[in-house]
Motif scaffolding. Structure first.
Motif, PDB file in Angstrom:
ATOM      1  N   LEU A 180      14.676  -2.489   5.458  1.00 16.54           N
ATOM      2  CA  LEU A 180      15.918  -2.166   4.863  1.00 16.54           C
ATOM      3  C   LEU A 180      15.981  -0.880   4.879  1.00 16.54           C
ATOM      4  CD1 LEU A 180      13.520  -3.143   1.837  1.00 16.54           C
ATOM      5  CD2 LEU A 180      16.007  -3.961   2.083  1.00 16.54           C
ATOM      6  N   ALA A 181      17.440  -0.253   4.680  1.00 12.06           N
ATOM      7  CA  ALA A 181      18.136   0.335   5.357  1.00 12.06           C
ATOM      8  C   ALA A 181      18.220   2.406   4.266  1.00 12.06           C
ATOM      9  CB  ALA A 181      19.678   0.589   5.436  1.00 12.06           C
ATOM     10  N   ARG A 182      17.415   1.753   2.819  1.00 12.44           N
ATOM     11  CA  ARG A 182      17.035   2.297   1.610  1.00 12.44           C
ATOM     12  C   ARG A 182      15.955   1.994   1.321  1.00 12.44           C
ATOM     13  NH1 ARG A 182      22.546   1.378   2.633  1.00 12.44           N
ATOM     14  NH2 ARG A 182      22.169  -0.417   1.189  1.00 12.44           N
ATOM     15  N   PRO A 183      15.327   2.030   1.788  1.00  6.96           N
ATOM     16  CA  PRO A 183      13.754   1.500   0.228  1.00  6.96           C
ATOM     17  C   PRO A 183      13.673   2.730   0.053  1.00  6.96           C
ATOM     18  CG  PRO A 183      13.139   3.060   2.721  1.00  6.96           C
ATOM     19  CD  PRO A 183      14.077   2.967   3.167  1.00  6.96           C
ATOM     20  N   GLY A 184      13.137   2.117  -1.777  1.00  8.89           N
ATOM     21  CA  GLY A 184      12.952   3.139  -2.187  1.00  8.89           C
ATOM     22  C   GLY A 184      11.308   3.297  -3.108  1.00  8.89           C
ATOM     23  N   ARG A 185      10.439   3.798  -4.106  1.00  7.85           N
ATOM     24  CA  ARG A 185       9.543   4.305  -4.026  1.00  7.85           C
ATOM     25  C   ARG A 185       8.494   3.452  -3.922  1.00  7.85           C
ATOM     26  NH1 ARG A 185       6.973   8.295  -8.855  1.00  7.85           N
ATOM     27  NH2 ARG A 185       5.209   8.216  -8.193  1.00  7.85           N
ATOM     28  N   TRP A 186       8.449   2.173  -4.654  1.00  3.03           N
ATOM     29  CA  TRP A 186       8.103   1.194  -4.892  1.00  3.03           C
ATOM     30  C   TRP A 186       8.154   0.327  -3.736  1.00  3.03           C
ATOM     31  CZ3 TRP A 186       8.751  -4.060  -4.138  1.00  3.03           C
ATOM     32  CH2 TRP A 186       7.828  -5.268  -4.406  1.00  3.03           C
ATOM     33  N   THR A 187       8.735   0.222  -2.523  1.00  6.64           N
ATOM     34  CA  THR A 187       9.624  -0.413  -1.570  1.00  6.64           C
ATOM     35  C   THR A 187       8.257  -0.087  -0.983  1.00  6.64           C
ATOM     36  OG1 THR A 187      11.445  -0.923  -1.610  1.00  6.64           O
ATOM     37  CG2 THR A 187      10.643  -1.132   0.015  1.00  6.64           C
ATOM     38  N   ARG A 188       7.762   2.469  -0.362  1.00  4.46           N
ATOM     39  CA  ARG A 188       7.005   2.138   0.602  1.00  4.46           C
ATOM     40  C   ARG A 188       6.135   2.078  -0.245  1.00  4.46           C
ATOM     41  NH1 ARG A 188       9.877   5.773   3.971  1.00  4.46           N
ATOM     42  NH2 ARG A 188      12.513   5.793   2.816  1.00  4.46           N
ATOM     43  N   GLU A 189       5.764   2.360  -1.405  1.00  2.00           N
ATOM     44  CA  GLU A 189       4.049   1.999  -1.645  1.00  2.00           C
ATOM     45  C   GLU A 189       3.169   0.284  -1.184  1.00  2.00           C
ATOM     46  OE1 GLU A 189       3.868   2.338  -5.912  1.00  2.00           O
ATOM     47  OE2 GLU A 189       4.101   4.721  -5.880  1.00  2.00           O
ATOM     48  N   LEU A 190       4.423  -0.606  -1.690  1.00  2.00           N
ATOM     49  CA  LEU A 190       4.778  -2.058  -1.192  1.00  2.00           C
ATOM     50  C   LEU A 190       4.371  -1.900   0.627  1.00  2.00           C
ATOM     51  CD1 LEU A 190       4.502  -4.904  -1.543  1.00  2.00           C
ATOM     52  CD2 LEU A 190       6.679  -5.089  -0.885  1.00  2.00           C
ATOM     53  N   ALA A 191       4.640  -1.160   1.091  1.00  2.00           N
ATOM     54  CA  ALA A 191       5.029  -0.769   3.035  1.00  2.00           C
ATOM     55  C   ALA A 191       2.930  -0.801   3.467  1.00  2.00           C
ATOM     56  CB  ALA A 191       6.060   0.022   3.484  1.00  2.00           C
ATOM     57  N   GLN A 192       2.810   0.601   2.372  1.00  2.00           N
ATOM     58  CA  GLN A 192       1.561   1.090   2.739  1.00  2.00           C
ATOM     59  C   GLN A 192      -0.129  -0.217   1.957  1.00  2.00           C
ATOM     60  OE1 GLN A 192       1.537   4.958   0.228  1.00  2.00           O
ATOM     61  NE2 GLN A 192       3.327   5.358   1.576  1.00  2.00           N
ATOM     62  N   GLY A 193       0.891  -0.883   1.034  1.00  2.00           N
ATOM     63  CA  GLY A 193      -0.090  -2.455   0.484  1.00  2.00           C
ATOM     64  C   GLY A 193      -0.746  -1.678  -0.241  1.00  2.00           C
ATOM     65  N   THR A 194      -0.191  -0.746  -1.282  1.00  2.00           N
ATOM     66  CA  THR A 194      -1.588  -0.389  -2.525  1.00  2.00           C
ATOM     67  C   THR A 194      -1.111  -1.163  -3.148  1.00  2.00           C
ATOM     68  OG1 THR A 194       0.944   0.110  -3.804  1.00  2.00           O
ATOM     69  CG2 THR A 194      -0.033   1.753  -1.805  1.00  2.00           C
ATOM     70  N   SER A 195      -2.686  -1.679  -4.122  1.00  2.00           N
ATOM     71  CA  SER A 195      -2.779  -3.137  -5.245  1.00  2.00           C
ATOM     72  C   SER A 195      -1.529  -2.853  -6.255  1.00  2.00           C
ATOM     73  CB  SER A 195      -4.179  -2.782  -6.049  1.00  2.00           C
ATOM     74  OG  SER A 195      -4.608  -1.445  -6.104  1.00  2.00           O
ATOM     75  N   ALA A 196      -1.120  -1.884  -6.247  1.00  2.00           N
ATOM     76  CA  ALA A 196      -0.387  -1.853  -7.681  1.00  2.00           C
ATOM     77  C   ALA A 196       0.817  -2.054  -7.038  1.00  2.00           C
ATOM     78  CB  ALA A 196      -0.349  -0.499  -7.881  1.00  2.00           C
ATOM     79  N   ALA A 197       1.737  -2.151  -6.299  1.00  2.00           N
ATOM     80  CA  ALA A 197       2.872  -2.118  -5.749  1.00  2.00           C
ATOM     81  C   ALA A 197       3.021  -4.296  -5.333  1.00  2.00           C
ATOM     82  CB  ALA A 197       3.149  -2.143  -4.496  1.00  2.00           C
ATOM     83  N   ARG A 198       1.623  -4.395  -5.122  1.00  2.00           N
ATOM     84  CA  ARG A 198       1.209  -6.206  -4.963  1.00  2.00           C
ATOM     85  C   ARG A 198       1.204  -6.335  -6.337  1.00  2.00           C
ATOM     86  NH1 ARG A 198      -0.506  -7.268   0.466  1.00  2.00           N
ATOM     87  NH2 ARG A 198      -1.673  -5.024   2.109  1.00  2.00           N
ATOM     88  N   HIS A 199       0.756  -6.225  -6.933  1.00  2.00           N
ATOM     89  CA  HIS A 199       0.488  -6.690  -8.347  1.00  2.00           C
ATOM     90  C   HIS A 199       2.066  -7.137  -9.441  1.00  2.00           C
ATOM     91  CE1 HIS A 199      -0.785  -7.612 -12.253  1.00  2.00           C
ATOM     92  NE2 HIS A 199      -0.213  -6.622 -12.841  1.00  2.00           N
ATOM     93  N   ALA A 200       2.854  -5.798  -8.657  1.00  3.86           N
ATOM     94  CA  ALA A 200       4.342  -5.697  -9.624  1.00  3.86           C
ATOM     95  C   ALA A 200       4.973  -6.643  -8.279  1.00  3.86           C
ATOM     96  CB  ALA A 200       4.638  -4.285  -9.013  1.00  3.86           C
ATOM     97  N   LEU A 201       4.640  -6.312  -7.083  1.00  4.36           N
ATOM     98  CA  LEU A 201       5.634  -7.952  -6.359  1.00  4.36           C
ATOM     99  C   LEU A 201       5.236  -9.016  -7.063  1.00  4.36           C
ATOM    100  CD1 LEU A 201       7.434  -8.820  -4.232  1.00  4.36           C
ATOM    101  CD2 LEU A 201       5.428  -8.641  -2.787  1.00  4.36           C
ATOM    102  N   ALA A 202       4.059  -9.509  -6.952  1.00  4.18           N
ATOM    103  CA  ALA A 202       3.221 -11.078  -8.306  1.00  4.18           C
ATOM    104  C   ALA A 202       4.133 -11.090  -9.430  1.00  4.18           C
ATOM    105  CB  ALA A 202       2.163 -10.883  -7.538  1.00  4.18           C
ATOM    106  N   ARG A 203       4.002 -10.494  -9.976  1.00  2.00           N
ATOM    107  CA  ARG A 203       4.435 -10.315 -11.498  1.00  2.00           C
ATOM    108  C   ARG A 203       6.026 -10.453 -11.681  1.00  2.00           C
ATOM    109  NH1 ARG A 203       4.307  -4.991 -13.318  1.00  2.00           N
ATOM    110  NH2 ARG A 203       5.840  -5.093 -12.490  1.00  2.00           N
TER     111      ARG A 203
END
Length: 338
Positions: free
Chosen positions: A128-151
């Motif tokens: 991604l050329a312009r990753p947002g805040r949530w995308t950066r959290e997902l790249a770190q593998g946080t549980s909150a970001a993973r939960h949001a992706l699944a939901r």
């Protein structure tokens, strides 16, 4: 241009996926909705994407209440950019959407970061050329970001794609039968030659149109072919320890309309069996596949196709020893009652 380089071992290990990948189809459908929904003068990226999209997908895009992008949540951040879908959203080994989503959400943090290109990684499949805040959290593998992706991915699939899934599954089976017929009748050359109208098979290299330039050796692990209802061009997923995955747009005929307009009038004009053969050729088929669909002998299928060809309703193309029958514009018009 993307160039896939085959060895003899790779040619022996070309396989056809048994079904479309539900998770990547979900992502691709959303990308279509996002691009097509952007305002413009009709000549921008959204218009170009729609031009490459089959009519049935455009009809779906217009029919979804609120637009396909409605309620997609964070998933939209992963597919908003042109020509990019993160590799972890492609799960060709999963049995269904639930398994695919579970596998994607469980992707190790290092793989998520690599697939998203956060931080930027050279020599991989892009990012991604312009990753947002949530995308950066997902790249770190946080549980909150993973939960949001699944939901959000689950909610979008159930609202927008799941109602269409029976048709996608049926069209995938038709496309798979077509590819198997080409392989059976014409071998590997026929299969690779007919995968895409703008693709070039120059043994031992398959050339795929792309804005980027990559040379991908398959390294003797083979190629897995995955048909897609929503893809507008090739998608390649390189896997270091498994077969490379090539997602290709399924045959347009496999996703064409299925309305049987004026069936009795057609039967009176052509004869009941021949009218049935004409309708069945909305999805191009070899003679063997056509005979199986129509429930007639090989000789009868060949004869009916020949008569329809003589009337200008059917085209027959020979590739090596393979024969492929398809409707002409006149044949389509007759079925539509034009």
């Amino acid at each position: 241009m993307i160039r896939l380089h085959f060895t003899a071992a790779d040619l022996r290990q070309i396989t056809l996926a048994p079904a479309a990948d539900a998770l990547s189809e979900t992502a691709l459908s959303l990308r279509l909705g996002l691009r097509a929904g952007r305002p413009g003068d009709g000549s921008g990226p959204g218009a170009a994407l729609l031009h490459r999209t089959r009519p049935a997908a455009r009809e779906w895009q217009r029919s979804v209440r609120g637009g396909p992008a409605a309620g997609a949540g964070v998933l939209a951040e992963l597919v908003a950019e042109d020509r990019f879908v993160p590799d972890f959203l492609l799960q060709p080994s999963a049995h269904d959407f639930t398994d695919a989503l579970d596998a994607a959400v469980a992707t190790p943090a290092g793989t998520l970061a690599r697939d998203l290109g956060v931080p930027e990684v050279s020599g991989w499949n892009g990012g991604l050329a312009r990753p947002g805040r949530w995308t950066r959290e997902l790249a770190q593998g946080t549980s909150a970001a993973r939960h949001a992706l699944a939901r959000d991915t689950r909610a979008y699939f159930h609202a927008s794609v799941e109602p269409l899934w029976p048709r996608i599954r049926a069209d995938t089976l038709t496309d798979r039968a077509l590819r198997a017929e080409m392989l059976l009748r014409g071998g590997i050359d026929a299969l690779l030659t007919t995968l895409g109208t703008t693709w070039r098979w120059q043994p031992p290299t398959l050339h795929l149109p792309s804005a980027s330039s990559y040379d991908i050796p398959l390294c003797g692990r083979g190629l897995l072919l995955v048909p897609s209802w929503f893809a507008t061009g090739p998608m390649v997923m390189y896997r270091p320890e498994a077969a490379t995955v090539l997602v290709y747009p399924m045959c347009d005929g496999a996703a064409s309309g299925r309305s049987d307009d004026r069936p009795e009038a057609l039967a009176a004009l052509l004869g009941r069996t021949r009218a049935q053969v004409l309708r069945l050729l909305r999805s191009p088929a070899g003679t063997t596949a056509l005979a199986e669909r129509a429930g007639v002998s090989l000789a009868a299928a060949s004869q009916h196709a020949g008569v329809l060809r003589g009337a200008g309703l059917v085209d027959t193309v020979r590739t090596g020893t393979a024969v492929l029958h398809s409707l002409t514009p006149l044949g389509h018009a007759l079925l539509a009652g034009s």
